[in-house]
Design a protein around this motif. Sequence first.
Motif, PDB file in Angstrom:
ATOM      1  N   SER A  39     -23.388   7.292 -44.074  1.00 45.01           N
ATOM      2  CA  SER A  39     -23.539   7.405 -45.524  1.00 45.01           C
ATOM      3  C   SER A  39     -22.296   6.837 -46.213  1.00 45.01           C
ATOM      4  O   SER A  39     -21.417   6.293 -45.556  1.00 45.01           O
ATOM      5  N   SER A  40     -22.222   7.022 -47.518  1.00 49.37           N
ATOM      6  CA  SER A  40     -21.046   6.545 -48.245  1.00 49.37           C
ATOM      7  C   SER A  40     -19.807   7.309 -47.778  1.00 49.37           C
ATOM      8  O   SER A  40     -19.894   8.481 -47.400  1.00 49.37           O
ATOM      9  N   THR A  41     -18.677   6.655 -47.816  1.00 53.91           N
ATOM     10  CA  THR A  41     -17.430   7.272 -47.363  1.00 53.91           C
ATOM     11  C   THR A  41     -17.137   8.562 -48.120  1.00 53.91           C
ATOM     12  O   THR A  41     -16.642   9.528 -47.536  1.00 53.91           O
ATOM     13  N   ALA A  42     -17.488   8.601 -49.393  1.00 50.44           N
ATOM     14  CA  ALA A  42     -17.219   9.790 -50.213  1.00 50.44           C
ATOM     15  C   ALA A  42     -17.924  11.036 -49.681  1.00 50.44           C
ATOM     16  O   ALA A  42     -17.465  12.152 -49.910  1.00 50.44           O
ATOM     17  N   SER A  43     -19.014  10.865 -48.943  1.00 50.07           N
ATOM     18  CA  SER A  43     -19.759  12.017 -48.425  1.00 50.07           C
ATOM     19  C   SER A  43     -19.348  12.422 -47.012  1.00 50.07           C
ATOM     20  O   SER A  43     -19.766  13.471 -46.521  1.00 50.07           O
ATOM     21  N   HIS A  44     -18.538  11.624 -46.348  1.00 53.18           N
ATOM     22  CA  HIS A  44     -18.228  11.869 -44.939  1.00 53.18           C
ATOM     23  C   HIS A  44     -17.602  13.230 -44.665  1.00 53.18           C
ATOM     24  O   HIS A  44     -18.026  13.929 -43.740  1.00 53.18           O
ATOM     25  N   ALA A  45     -16.571  13.609 -45.391  1.00 51.77           N
ATOM     26  CA  ALA A  45     -15.851  14.858 -45.089  1.00 51.77           C
ATOM     27  C   ALA A  45     -16.790  16.057 -45.092  1.00 51.77           C
ATOM     28  O   ALA A  45     -16.800  16.848 -44.139  1.00 51.77           O
ATOM     29  N   GLY A  46     -17.591  16.198 -46.132  1.00 50.07           N
ATOM     30  CA  GLY A  46     -18.517  17.324 -46.214  1.00 50.07           C
ATOM     31  C   GLY A  46     -19.544  17.314 -45.094  1.00 50.07           C
ATOM     32  O   GLY A  46     -19.849  18.358 -44.500  1.00 50.07           O
ATOM     33  N   LEU A  47     -20.088  16.136 -44.788  1.00 50.77           N
ATOM     34  CA  LEU A  47     -21.083  16.026 -43.713  1.00 50.77           C
ATOM     35  C   LEU A  47     -20.464  16.296 -42.349  1.00 50.77           C
ATOM     36  O   LEU A  47     -21.093  16.925 -41.483  1.00 50.77           O
ATOM     37  N   LEU A  48     -19.227  15.840 -42.146  1.00 45.07           N
ATOM     38  CA  LEU A  48     -18.540  16.110 -40.882  1.00 45.07           C
ATOM     39  C   LEU A  48     -18.342  17.610 -40.677  1.00 45.07           C
ATOM     40  O   LEU A  48     -18.574  18.133 -39.581  1.00 45.07           O
ATOM     41  N   ILE A  49     -17.931  18.298 -41.717  1.00 53.03           N
ATOM     42  CA  ILE A  49     -17.727  19.749 -41.618  1.00 53.03           C
ATOM     43  C   ILE A  49     -19.043  20.443 -41.278  1.00 53.03           C
ATOM     44  O   ILE A  49     -19.098  21.291 -40.380  1.00 53.03           O
ATOM     45  N   GLU A  50     -20.125  20.071 -41.969  1.00 54.02           N
ATOM     46  CA  GLU A  50     -21.438  20.656 -41.669  1.00 54.02           C
ATOM     47  C   GLU A  50     -21.841  20.387 -40.223  1.00 54.02           C
ATOM     48  O   GLU A  50     -22.358  21.274 -39.540  1.00 54.02           O
ATOM     49  N   ALA A  51     -21.613  19.168 -39.754  1.00 52.23           N
ATOM     50  CA  ALA A  51     -21.991  18.805 -38.393  1.00 52.23           C
ATOM     51  C   ALA A  51     -21.182  19.604 -37.369  1.00 52.23           C
ATOM     52  O   ALA A  51     -21.732  20.088 -36.370  1.00 52.23           O
ATOM     53  N   PHE A  52     -19.883  19.762 -37.599  1.00 53.21           N
ATOM     54  CA  PHE A  52     -19.059  20.520 -36.664  1.00 53.21           C
ATOM     55  C   PHE A  52     -19.463  21.988 -36.602  1.00 53.21           C
ATOM     56  O   PHE A  52     -19.298  22.637 -35.572  1.00 53.21           O
ATOM     57  N   GLU A  53     -20.004  22.511 -37.681  1.00 54.50           N
ATOM     58  CA  GLU A  53     -20.411  23.915 -37.710  1.00 54.50           C
ATOM     59  C   GLU A  53     -21.802  24.141 -37.114  1.00 54.50           C
ATOM     60  O   GLU A  53     -22.204  25.285 -36.908  1.00 54.50           O
ATOM     61  N   GLU A  68     -11.890   9.513 -47.232  1.00 53.35           N
ATOM     62  CA  GLU A  68     -11.217   8.789 -48.315  1.00 53.35           C
ATOM     63  C   GLU A  68      -9.772   9.211 -48.559  1.00 53.35           C
ATOM     64  O   GLU A  68      -8.977   8.414 -49.037  1.00 53.35           O
ATOM     65  N   THR A  69      -9.437  10.464 -48.277  1.00 55.20           N
ATOM     66  CA  THR A  69      -8.121  10.960 -48.683  1.00 55.20           C
ATOM     67  C   THR A  69      -7.382  11.624 -47.523  1.00 55.20           C
ATOM     68  O   THR A  69      -7.986  12.027 -46.522  1.00 55.20           O
ATOM     69  N   LEU A  70      -6.088  11.769 -47.695  1.00 55.69           N
ATOM     70  CA  LEU A  70      -5.257  12.448 -46.707  1.00 55.69           C
ATOM     71  C   LEU A  70      -5.684  13.910 -46.554  1.00 55.69           C
ATOM     72  O   LEU A  70      -5.750  14.432 -45.440  1.00 55.69           O
ATOM     73  N   SER A  71      -5.994  14.576 -47.650  1.00 57.76           N
ATOM     74  CA  SER A  71      -6.408  15.983 -47.562  1.00 57.76           C
ATOM     75  C   SER A  71      -7.726  16.114 -46.787  1.00 57.76           C
ATOM     76  O   SER A  71      -7.919  17.085 -46.050  1.00 57.76           O
ATOM     77  N   GLU A  72      -8.622  15.127 -46.927  1.00 59.75           N
ATOM     78  CA  GLU A  72      -9.875  15.170 -46.166  1.00 59.75           C
ATOM     79  C   GLU A  72      -9.627  14.961 -44.674  1.00 59.75           C
ATOM     80  O   GLU A  72     -10.240  15.637 -43.844  1.00 59.75           O
ATOM     81  N   ILE A  73      -8.722  14.062 -44.320  1.00 61.05           N
ATOM     82  CA  ILE A  73      -8.448  13.852 -42.897  1.00 61.05           C
ATOM     83  C   ILE A  73      -7.780  15.089 -42.300  1.00 61.05           C
ATOM     84  O   ILE A  73      -8.049  15.457 -41.151  1.00 61.05           O
ATOM     85  N   GLU A  74      -6.944  15.757 -43.074  1.00 59.92           N
ATOM     86  CA  GLU A  74      -6.324  17.003 -42.597  1.00 59.92           C
ATOM     87  C   GLU A  74      -7.394  18.068 -42.352  1.00 59.92           C
ATOM     88  O   GLU A  74      -7.341  18.797 -41.361  1.00 59.92           O
TER      89      GLU A  74
END
Length: 186
Positions: A39-53, A68-74
């Motif tokens: 999906s779009s990069t902006a949606s990755h962090a949220g989707l990754l968290i859902e997938a890991f859970e 997209e951001t340092l806080s998201e990679i953290e």
Amino acid sequence: LNPKSISSFKSRWGREIRGYLNFEELLKNESIDVVSICSSTASHAGLLIEAFEKDGLKVIICDKPLVETLSEIELVNKITKQHPEKSLVVNYSRRYDPSFKIVEGILQKNELGRPLRFSATFTKGLYHNGCHMFELLARLFGKLRDLTVLEVSILGVVNIGLRFATKEPVTMRKKEQKKKRRSCTE
């Protein structure tokens, strides 16, 4: 997601395919071993968290750039450590390119001696295409230690100095694409 796109997909590939309008619903209703986030990069962090859970999910493949951001990679780093039973793969597809595999083999066997310099040209920006080059260079030379912008020419050529764990300096050039001029009649 667009319900018409799901319907069109099912018409082409099979009516028995279940379609979902959101990722949460898919994860809730399906038993999945592997998921690919494209999906779009902006949606990755949220989707990754859902997938890991998601219980039972073993492998998560995510398109690049990862976030997209340092806080998201953290945040993603934190959740990967909480779920060591799951594998996260960033889709750097160029690492499987046959020509790269040949170069990688030659360098690993030290057939040409120690690399002294590397020059690369890429377009469409560091964020989307240049990151492929960084990933490939890290595979060849080790973890990136630091990056320095050496020069930006009047023509838009950026020279970047890189230092990797192997302590070998690497130089990259990025040539900016010239924008097409439009006339007032277009």
